[in-house]
Design an enzyme around this catalytic site. Structure first.
Site, PDB file in Angstrom:
ATOM      1  N   ASP A 151      -7.119   4.321  -4.536  1.00 48.79           N
ATOM      2  CA  ASP A 151      -7.724   4.200  -3.196  1.00 48.79           C
ATOM      3  C   ASP A 151      -8.322   5.586  -2.929  1.00 48.79           C
ATOM      4  O   ASP A 151      -8.526   6.354  -3.885  1.00 48.79           O
ATOM      5  CB  ASP A 151      -6.666   3.811  -2.144  1.00 48.79           C
ATOM      6  CG  ASP A 151      -7.308   3.362  -0.820  1.00 48.79           C
ATOM      7  OD1 ASP A 151      -7.752   2.205  -0.745  1.00 48.79           O
ATOM      8  OD2 ASP A 151      -7.396   4.164   0.133  1.00 48.79           O
TER       9      ASP A 151
ATOM     10  N   LYS B  87       0.861  -1.195   0.000  1.00 47.96           N
ATOM     11  CA  LYS B  87       0.000   0.000   0.000  1.00 47.96           C
ATOM     12  C   LYS B  87       0.886   1.230   0.000  1.00 47.96           C
ATOM     13  O   LYS B  87       2.026   1.177   0.462  1.00 47.96           O
ATOM     14  CB  LYS B  87      -0.869   0.019   1.273  1.00 47.96           C
ATOM     15  CG  LYS B  87      -2.096   0.903   1.153  1.00 47.96           C
ATOM     16  CD  LYS B  87      -3.233   0.180   0.465  1.00 47.96           C
ATOM     17  CE  LYS B  87      -4.411   1.058   0.199  1.00 47.96           C
ATOM     18  NZ  LYS B  87      -5.578   0.267  -0.244  1.00 47.96           N
TER      19      LYS B  87
END
Ligand code: NDP
Ligand code: 2IT
Length: 444
Positions: free
Chosen positions: A166, A126
């Site tokens: 995201d 991430k």
């Protein structure tokens, strides 16, 4: 002290300043007790829990960019390459002022197990930045994205690490980042997913997380004797995940009555008008206060409150820890039968435990929102074979993956005598594959 407790105590001590990361690690490791107990010596001698809780690599960098007044601005960029035990690092990039190391680590950690559950060969990672895209011009966004990629491009690649969207990172940002990667590295490949359809993106990727959430929710409801058609649904958020959750829920005959953003929420008893929502959020990038102009009979409220509306199904699709114990109590009182997480860790630990104890079906994010990353992996597959699949094919694969995930987590929960505890089921099923790969590959 047993192995799980020893690792947890060590992590608590080391990372006391990373609350979101600790929350995610506790949830997973506490679910794994039964699994670890079966063969504690083997897991411990291979340091499996230490391996999966310590990122392979944490990259933190300065991101300078030029604002509309010609001034230099500085943000902080992150990429946490958490685990590549079962495939290249894969996970989104979050652009939001709240971003810090704890948040990116919790998201990267969750991603390991989510990606494992998809059944596809993708590891966990991430990244993101504390850059705030709100109110920025397109040129400012481009300046930031290019600078961010100038550093990130040294660490990613189609077979190494493949970022995606995201919060705050959508098609526009991925486009700028892809263009800059291509320019610097001279490579035209699947280094990012969520790309535009004209340059290697996959059909259904935009819809995938929201659609996948509803496919899994429907499967969970049916396995428990319910039908999604005719149900009243409360959704939080009004971004990528929320919009396509509204769309698929409506297609399947449910009535969605709420959406929210960071300043307030809308209650439309007639059912959310999807076309209006898309126009406000996708085209105009405006606030939800605008919704009332389309539907004067709807209600707009400042602040939080979506979970106070009576519903059968609640789908938190905004951000972490947005559904608290207090909210869970109201949902139970109002007769809610199911909660499925479109966002990552939107329910606090005490909230989801309260829901489960009170008989509410609860699908955790790492299972329920896996459709986005699964479709990203399908985009990678299409890029590798230099082909583009039709909408129906990708959508059907997505549906199959979500149905399979539900059955995997259901079976894992039953295997360990934890029937209907889909949190434990997801953590166990996600972990077993990763642990096997970690042990098979030795001390690396
Ligand atoms: P978007 O940026 O498209 O939308 C985010 C939505 O949540 C917006 O409505 C935003 O409101 C709201 N929101 C964000 N942060 C906060 C906050 N701190 N407080 C209140 N509201 C907030 O993001 P996505 O829809 O892509 O992501 C939503 C969630 O889903 C995240 O948890 C993400 O990690 C998760 N997720 C996303 C996937 C994807 O494919 N995109 C895949 C799997 C999970 P506002 O616009 O006012 O900020
Ligand atoms: O949380 C997530 O799974 C995402 N933001 C999507 C990641 C991806 O690589 O598509």
């Amino acid at each position: 002290m047993n192995y799980v407790d020893r690792v947890l105590a060590d992590i608590d001590k080391r990372y006391s300043n990373q609350p979101e990361f600790l929350q995610a690690v506790h949830e997973v490791l506490e679910s794994l007790r039964f699994v670890i107990d079966e063969d504690e010596k083997r897991y411990e001698s291979n340091a499996v829990l230490e391996t999966i809780t310590e990122p392979d690599r944490q990259i933190i960098f300065r991101v300078p960019w030029i604002d509309r007044n010609g001034n230099t601005q500085i943000n902080r960029g992150y990429r946490i390459q958490f685990s590549n035990a079962i495939g290249p690092y894969k996970g989104g990039l979050r652009l939001h002022p709240s971003v810090n190391l704890s948040i990116i680590k919790f998201l990267g950690f969750e991603q390991i197990f989510k990606n494992s559950l998809t059944g596809l060969p993708i590891g966990g990672g991430k990244g993101g930045s504390d850059f705030d895209p709100k109110g920025k011009t397109d040129k400012e966004i481009m300046s930031f994205c290019q600078s961010f990629m100038t550093e990130l491009c040294k660490h990613i690649g189609a077979d190494t690490d493949v970022p995606a969207g995201d919060i705050g990172t959508g098609g526009r940002e991925i486009g700028y980042m892809f263009g800059h990667y291509k320019r610097i590295r001279g490579l035209y490949g699947g280094v990012l997913t969520g790309k535009g359809l004209s340059f290697g993106g996959s059909l259904v990727r935009t819809e995938a997380t929201g659609y996948g959430l509803i496919y899994l929710t429907r499967e969970m409801l049916e396995a428990n004797g319910y039908d999604i058609a005719g149900k009243t649904v409360c959704i939080s958020g009004s971004g990528n995940v929320a919009i396509y959750a509204v769309e698929k829920a409506q297609q399947l005959g449910a009535k969605v009555v709420t959406v929210s953003d960071s300043t307030g929420w809308v209650y439309d008893p007639q059912g959310i008008d999807l076309a209006a929502l898309k126009e406000i959020k996708e085209e105009r990038r405006a606030r939800l206060t605008e919704y009332k102009k389309y539907h004067p009979e709807s209600e707009y409220h400042e602040g939080k409150g979506v979970w106070t509306v009576k519903c059968d199904i609640a789908l938190p699709c905004a951000t972490q820890n947005e559904l608290t114990l207090e909210d869970a109590k109201i949902l139970v009182k109002n007769g809610c039968i199911a909660v499925a997480e479109g966002a990552n860790m939107p329910s606090t630990a005490d909230a989801y435990k309260f829901l489960q104890t009170n008989g509410v079906l609860f699908a955790p994010g790492k299972a329920a929102n896996a459709g986005g990353v699964a479709t990203s992996a399908l985009e990678m597959a299409q890029n590798s074979e230099r082909l583009a699949w039709p909408f129906e094919k990708v959508d059907e694969k997505l549906r199959e993956i979500m149905v399979n995930i539900f059955h995997k987590i259901d079976e894992a929960s039953k295997l360990y005598g934890l029937e209907k505890d889909y949190v434990a089921g997801a953590n166990i099923a996600g972990f077993l594959k990763v642990a096997d790969a970690v042990m098979a590959q030795g001390a690396v």
